[in-house]
Write a protein that holds these residues in place. Structure first.
Motif, PDB file in Angstrom:
ATOM      1  N   GLY A  18       0.796  -1.216   0.000  1.00  0.00           N
ATOM      2  CA  GLY A  18       0.000   0.000   0.000  1.00  0.00           C
ATOM      3  C   GLY A  18       0.824   1.259   0.000  1.00  0.00           C
ATOM      4  O   GLY A  18       0.382   2.310   0.486  1.00  0.00           O
ATOM      5  N   ALA A  19       2.047   1.178  -0.556  1.00  0.00           N
ATOM      6  CA  ALA A  19       2.960   2.318  -0.514  1.00  0.00           C
ATOM      7  C   ALA A  19       2.988   3.103  -1.810  1.00  0.00           C
ATOM      8  O   ALA A  19       3.789   4.024  -1.953  1.00  0.00           O
ATOM      9  CB  ALA A  19       4.376   1.831  -0.189  1.00  0.00           C
ATOM     10  N   LEU A  20       2.120   2.751  -2.781  1.00  0.00           N
ATOM     11  CA  LEU A  20       2.110   3.450  -4.058  1.00  0.00           C
ATOM     12  C   LEU A  20       1.044   4.534  -4.078  1.00  0.00           C
ATOM     13  O   LEU A  20       0.127   4.548  -3.256  1.00  0.00           O
ATOM     14  CB  LEU A  20       1.870   2.456  -5.201  1.00  0.00           C
ATOM     15  CG  LEU A  20       2.913   1.353  -5.396  1.00  0.00           C
ATOM     16  CD1 LEU A  20       2.519   0.458  -6.560  1.00  0.00           C
ATOM     17  CD2 LEU A  20       4.302   1.944  -5.628  1.00  0.00           C
ATOM     18  N   SER A  21       1.179   5.444  -5.040  1.00  0.00           N
ATOM     19  CA  SER A  21       0.174   6.480  -5.208  1.00  0.00           C
ATOM     20  C   SER A  21      -1.055   5.882  -5.891  1.00  0.00           C
ATOM     21  O   SER A  21      -1.033   4.748  -6.385  1.00  0.00           O
ATOM     22  CB  SER A  21       0.728   7.624  -6.059  1.00  0.00           C
ATOM     23  OG  SER A  21       1.021   7.160  -7.373  1.00  0.00           O
ATOM     24  N   GLU A  22      -2.118   6.653  -5.921  1.00  0.00           N
ATOM     25  CA  GLU A  22      -3.355   6.174  -6.553  1.00  0.00           C
ATOM     26  C   GLU A  22      -3.134   5.885  -8.031  1.00  0.00           C
ATOM     27  O   GLU A  22      -3.622   4.872  -8.560  1.00  0.00           O
ATOM     28  CB  GLU A  22      -4.447   7.229  -6.378  1.00  0.00           C
ATOM     29  CG  GLU A  22      -5.792   6.802  -6.949  1.00  0.00           C
ATOM     30  CD  GLU A  22      -6.870   7.845  -6.714  1.00  0.00           C
ATOM     31  OE1 GLU A  22      -7.964   7.690  -7.289  1.00  0.00           O
ATOM     32  OE2 GLU A  22      -6.613   8.801  -5.959  1.00  0.00           O
ATOM     33  N   LYS A  23      -2.377   6.711  -8.701  1.00  0.00           N
ATOM     34  CA  LYS A  23      -2.091   6.503 -10.121  1.00  0.00           C
ATOM     35  C   LYS A  23      -1.270   5.233 -10.333  1.00  0.00           C
ATOM     36  O   LYS A  23      -1.547   4.440 -11.240  1.00  0.00           O
ATOM     37  CB  LYS A  23      -1.336   7.717 -10.669  1.00  0.00           C
ATOM     38  CG  LYS A  23      -0.992   7.595 -12.143  1.00  0.00           C
ATOM     39  CD  LYS A  23      -0.227   8.823 -12.634  1.00  0.00           C
ATOM     40  CE  LYS A  23       0.147   8.675 -14.099  1.00  0.00           C
ATOM     41  NZ  LYS A  23       0.914   9.861 -14.583  1.00  0.00           N
ATOM     42  N   GLU A  24      -0.254   5.026  -9.474  1.00  0.00           N
ATOM     43  CA  GLU A  24       0.593   3.837  -9.603  1.00  0.00           C
ATOM     44  C   GLU A  24      -0.195   2.572  -9.273  1.00  0.00           C
ATOM     45  O   GLU A  24      -0.007   1.530  -9.926  1.00  0.00           O
ATOM     46  CB  GLU A  24       1.802   3.970  -8.668  1.00  0.00           C
ATOM     47  CG  GLU A  24       2.784   5.058  -9.101  1.00  0.00           C
ATOM     48  CD  GLU A  24       3.848   5.328  -8.053  1.00  0.00           C
ATOM     49  OE1 GLU A  24       4.972   5.705  -8.430  1.00  0.00           O
ATOM     50  OE2 GLU A  24       3.549   5.170  -6.846  1.00  0.00           O
ATOM     51  N   ASN A  25      -1.088   2.641  -8.299  1.00  0.00           N
ATOM     52  CA  ASN A  25      -1.939   1.486  -7.972  1.00  0.00           C
ATOM     53  C   ASN A  25      -2.791   1.093  -9.170  1.00  0.00           C
ATOM     54  O   ASN A  25      -2.961  -0.103  -9.476  1.00  0.00           O
ATOM     55  CB  ASN A  25      -2.837   1.817  -6.782  1.00  0.00           C
ATOM     56  CG  ASN A  25      -2.085   1.724  -5.465  1.00  0.00           C
ATOM     57  OD1 ASN A  25      -1.099   1.005  -5.353  1.00  0.00           O
ATOM     58  ND2 ASN A  25      -2.544   2.463  -4.469  1.00  0.00           N
ATOM     59  N   LYS A  26      -3.330   2.090  -9.855  1.00  0.00           N
ATOM     60  CA  LYS A  26      -4.174   1.821 -11.024  1.00  0.00           C
ATOM     61  C   LYS A  26      -3.363   1.180 -12.148  1.00  0.00           C
ATOM     62  O   LYS A  26      -3.837   0.249 -12.831  1.00  0.00           O
ATOM     63  CB  LYS A  26      -4.806   3.121 -11.510  1.00  0.00           C
ATOM     64  CG  LYS A  26      -5.826   2.916 -12.624  1.00  0.00           C
ATOM     65  CD  LYS A  26      -6.509   4.231 -12.976  1.00  0.00           C
ATOM     66  CE  LYS A  26      -7.534   4.009 -14.075  1.00  0.00           C
ATOM     67  NZ  LYS A  26      -8.220   5.283 -14.458  1.00  0.00           N
ATOM     68  N   GLU A  27      -2.127   1.641 -12.326  1.00  0.00           N
ATOM     69  CA  GLU A  27      -1.270   1.074 -13.373  1.00  0.00           C
ATOM     70  C   GLU A  27      -0.962  -0.395 -13.089  1.00  0.00           C
ATOM     71  O   GLU A  27      -1.008  -1.242 -13.988  1.00  0.00           O
ATOM     72  CB  GLU A  27       0.030   1.878 -13.466  1.00  0.00           C
ATOM     73  CG  GLU A  27      -0.168   3.286 -14.015  1.00  0.00           C
ATOM     74  CD  GLU A  27       1.123   4.085 -14.003  1.00  0.00           C
ATOM     75  OE1 GLU A  27       2.121   3.589 -13.432  1.00  0.00           O
ATOM     76  OE2 GLU A  27       1.139   5.213 -14.552  1.00  0.00           O
ATOM     77  N   VAL A  28      -0.624  -0.695 -11.811  1.00  0.00           N
ATOM     78  CA  VAL A  28      -0.350  -2.084 -11.442  1.00  0.00           C
ATOM     79  C   VAL A  28      -1.589  -2.943 -11.633  1.00  0.00           C
ATOM     80  O   VAL A  28      -1.516  -4.070 -12.146  1.00  0.00           O
ATOM     81  CB  VAL A  28       0.151  -2.164  -9.986  1.00  0.00           C
ATOM     82  CG1 VAL A  28       0.285  -3.618  -9.542  1.00  0.00           C
ATOM     83  CG2 VAL A  28       1.497  -1.448  -9.848  1.00  0.00           C
ATOM     84  N   TYR A  29      -2.741  -2.432 -11.240  1.00  0.00           N
ATOM     85  CA  TYR A  29      -4.000  -3.181 -11.365  1.00  0.00           C
ATOM     86  C   TYR A  29      -4.278  -3.525 -12.833  1.00  0.00           C
ATOM     87  O   TYR A  29      -4.650  -4.657 -13.170  1.00  0.00           O
ATOM     88  CB  TYR A  29      -5.132  -2.354 -10.770  1.00  0.00           C
ATOM     89  CG  TYR A  29      -6.486  -3.019 -10.890  1.00  0.00           C
ATOM     90  CD1 TYR A  29      -6.862  -4.037 -10.009  1.00  0.00           C
ATOM     91  CD2 TYR A  29      -7.383  -2.637 -11.879  1.00  0.00           C
ATOM     92  CE1 TYR A  29      -8.096  -4.651 -10.119  1.00  0.00           C
ATOM     93  CE2 TYR A  29      -8.618  -3.244 -11.991  1.00  0.00           C
ATOM     94  CZ  TYR A  29      -8.984  -4.256 -11.112  1.00  0.00           C
ATOM     95  OH  TYR A  29     -10.204  -4.864 -11.227  1.00  0.00           O
TER      96      TYR A  29
END
Length: 266
Positions: A18-29
């Motif tokens: 849970g250490a990524l930004s919202e944008k980075e979380n979306k990219e990983v998803y």
């Protein structure tokens, strides 16, 4: 896309943590939905973290937690097999977690050090400013005491300098100490000289009219008291002040004669 390099970059561990930004979380998803290898890697990481958590928790309900993860990833209807990877064990993730905490600690320490250095620099600047103010006050006090002693000395000759021509609203005063061959010029009645110009002080003899320069007042603007001590070993019969180009002139520019005063020899 180099999937192997992406997996080894450590970004998936940060995603799980849970250490990524919202944008980075979306990219990983989005990449998890696109590449099965990335999805499986995330599930393996989640499983390893759950195993680590379960090893220190009195309640062990891994299956329920895994189902919650699948539900969050919208994988209810997908047959995803969780494969245990030997290289992911609690020692690995303990070290990884410690590294994350260490990094955070280092950033916090660096921030505190920078803040401390900034506060020290501000304190040093304030101290230097205070020392300068004290020194200026001391110098001003010494100047004031010197002027008071001059004004009270009966042997001091006062020469008022009145405004001339277009500068009739200007004035100055000369206090001449003949014994010490010096004058004190009170130039409070002169305006600030324009850029590139300076006031020049002249000692005059009247018959024949002969001007002798006593120097320029280069620090006129910066001197708050506008009182200047000037050497004068001449047999002066008058004093004058002209406005000259920076550096001064050999002879006075009479059209810029601001003030003039004759010594009372009686």
């Amino acid at each position: 896309m180099d999937i192997k390099a992406y997996i080894e970059s450590g970004i998936l561990e940060l995603y799980v943590a849970g250490a990524l930004s919202e944008k980075e979380n979306k990219e990983v998803y989005n990449l998890m939905l696109q590449y099965p290898e990335i999805l499986q890697e995330v599930l393996d990481i989640e499983a390893a973290v759950i195993k680590l958590t379960a090893s220190v928790s009195p309640v062990k309900n891994n299956e329920k937690t895994l189902q919650a993860i699948k539900s969050h990833l919208d994988l209810k209807d997908k047959n995803v097999k969780v494969v245990k990877m030997p290289r992911y064990n609690w020692v690995t993730y303990t070290g990884w977690a410690a590294s994350v905490l260490l990094t955070i600690g280092l950033f916090w320490t660096l921030k505190q050090n920078n803040k401390l250095e900034s506060e020290i620099q501000i304190a040093n600047t304030q101290q230097q400013l205070l020392e300068t103010q004290i020194a200026n006050s001391k110098n001003s006090l010494e100047e004031a005491n010197t002027l008071i002693s001059v004004l009270r000395d009966n042997n001091i000759t006062k020469v008022p300098l009145t405004g001339q021509g277009n500068f009739s609203n200007t004035y100055a005063n000369v206090y001449w100490d003949k014994e010490s061959n010096r004058i004190f010029l009170d130039a409070q009645g002169l305006p600030e000289p324009p850029e590139g110009k300076v006031y020049q002080v002249w000692s005059l003899t009247l018959n024949p009219l002969t001007p002798t320069s006593l120097g320029t007042i280069d620090n006129f603007i910066s001197d708050n008291n506008k009182i200047f001590e000037i050497e004068n070993s001449n047999n002066s019969e008058a004093f004058g002040i002209t406005l000259e180009p920076a550096g001064g002139s050999e002879t006075p520019t009479m059209e810029f004669l601001y003030t003039l005063g004759v010594v009372n020899l009686g």
